[in-house]
Enzyme design. Structure first.
Site, short mmCIF file in Angstrom:
data_model
loop_
_atom_site.label_atom_id
_atom_site.label_comp_id
_atom_site.label_asym_id
_atom_site.label_seq_id
_atom_site.Cartn_x
_atom_site.Cartn_y
_atom_site.Cartn_z
N CYS A 73 0.83 -1.20 0.00
CA CYS A 73 0.00 0.00 0.00
C CYS A 73 0.87 1.25 0.00
CB CYS A 73 -0.93 -0.03 1.21
SG CYS A 73 -1.92 1.45 1.39
N CYS B 143 -0.44 4.09 2.14
CA CYS B 143 -0.20 3.94 3.59
C CYS B 143 1.26 4.20 3.93
CB CYS B 143 -0.53 2.53 4.07
SG CYS B 143 -1.97 1.76 3.35
N ASP B 144 2.17 3.67 3.13
CA ASP B 144 3.57 3.60 3.55
C ASP B 144 4.54 4.46 2.74
OD1 ASP B 144 2.78 1.67 5.39
OD2 ASP B 144 3.10 0.03 3.98
#
Ligand code: NAP
Length: 303
Positions: free
Chosen positions: A125, A128-129
């Protein structure tokens, strides 16, 4: 069913409506977010929050209002009976309403090094990261050729010094507009007809590169990179509902109106019915909608 953002938000709302919800964890309590390190895009946490902690807090909040969390996996469901009949780890259970928030899993490459380096540079992701310090100004690698891979690659151009897009064919599956935008970007270098055969370096405990193989020529190469973003699709956890609920061609549950499904009393929320947004906050919103729809359904059948 499900204790990701969708399930726990549905639990919170139904608990506060005095509906005494039972919440099944499935095999991954807390859902996919527990596998992410820092969540920086969930509103209300300006410093970011650890994915596991966010889910623990959501569970506590739902429990505070009476939600009952049960560690268990749904084995069978007779959705068309009234009440709905479920089998959880061999035990029968009856319910008037059922909210399915079973989520989706990331499709994996299936490499041992991929598993060992997850959260150590291998991620599923970018949203997200991608902004984590370890990826800043470093070469990054995205695997896949669909809209997700293009979206991830484009997003990562904000952080990486270079973004390799490794795809097993010589054309992208992504929508035309996404493909054009991706291929026109200076920072993105497509690597065609290639698959990742290994991710380095398990011994160092972090990603330092990836081994690739051109499946047409057989030629192998190693690329230096600090991150490998696997974006080869998702698999919704909906196998149990095939043939009973309306599923699209990829297995996602198709709601009929709001969060309602084609079966009365059965509602759906989160990634098992959403292949477009797939964010913690959208899943939470869908969980809220499913809870409100379920509450109204119960009120209607009881009046
Ligand atoms: P997808 O369209 O199924 O694409 C998956 C990609 O991964 C394909 O290019 C596929 O290669 C490749 N792949 C699959 N298994 C692989 C493996 N084992 N090794 C290497 N490569 C592999 O999945 P997605 O990109 O997640 O998109 C899913 C749906 O969500 C689509 O309908 C998409 O349009 C939608 N979506 C839309 C947006 C947007 O509109 N902004 C963003 C994200 C997703 P092949 O091409 O060879 O099959």
């Amino acid at each position: 069913m499900g204790t990701g953002c969708a399930g726990l938000t549905a639990a919170l709302y139904t608990a506060r409506a005095n509906l005494n919800p039972l919440v099944l964890t499935g095999t991954m309590p807390g859902g996919l977010l527990t596998t992410t390190s820092i969540v920086e895009n969930f509103p209300g946490f300006p410093e970011g929050i650890d994915g596991f902690e966010l889910m623990t807090r959501m569970q506590k909040q739902a429990e505070r209002f009476g939600a009952r969390i049960q560690f268990g996996t749904l084995e069978a469901a007779d959705l068309k009976s009234d009440p709905i009949k479920l089998t959880i780890d061999g035990d029968p259970l009856e319910t008037k309403t059922f909210i399915i928030a079973s989520g989706a899993g990331h499709r994996h490459l299936g490499l041992e090094s991929e598993t060992k380096l997850e959260n150590k540079g291998v991620t599923f992701c970018a949203t997200c990261d991608g902004a984590l310090p370890m990826f800043r100004d470093q070469p990054l690698l995205v695997v896949g050729g669909g809209d997700s891979a293009c979206e991830e690659a484009l997003y990562l151009t904000r952080f990486g010094s270079k973004v390799y897009l490794v795809h097993r064919r010589d054309e992208l599956r992504a929508s035309k507009i996404m493909a054009e935008r991706t291929l026109a970007h200076d920072t993105i270098e497509p690597i065609w007809n290639s698959v990742v055969t290994d991710i380095l370096d398990v011994e160092k405990g972090k990603v330092t590169g990836a081994r690739l193989k051109n499946i047409k020529t057989g030629k192998e190469q190693t690329l230096d990179c600090a991150g490998v973003f696997v974006a080869i699709g998702h698999i919704p956890n909906t196998q149990l509902f095939k043939g009973v609920l309306d599923l699209d061609e990829n297995g996602y549950i198709v709601p009929t109106k709001g969060a309602a499904t084609s079966v009365p009393g059965v509602f759906v929320a989160g990634d098992c019915s959403d292949h477009v947004y797939r964010q913690a906050v959208t899943a939470a919103g869908m969980g809220c909608a499913a809870a409100i729809d379920a509450e109204r359904y119960l009120a209607a059948i009881q009046s």
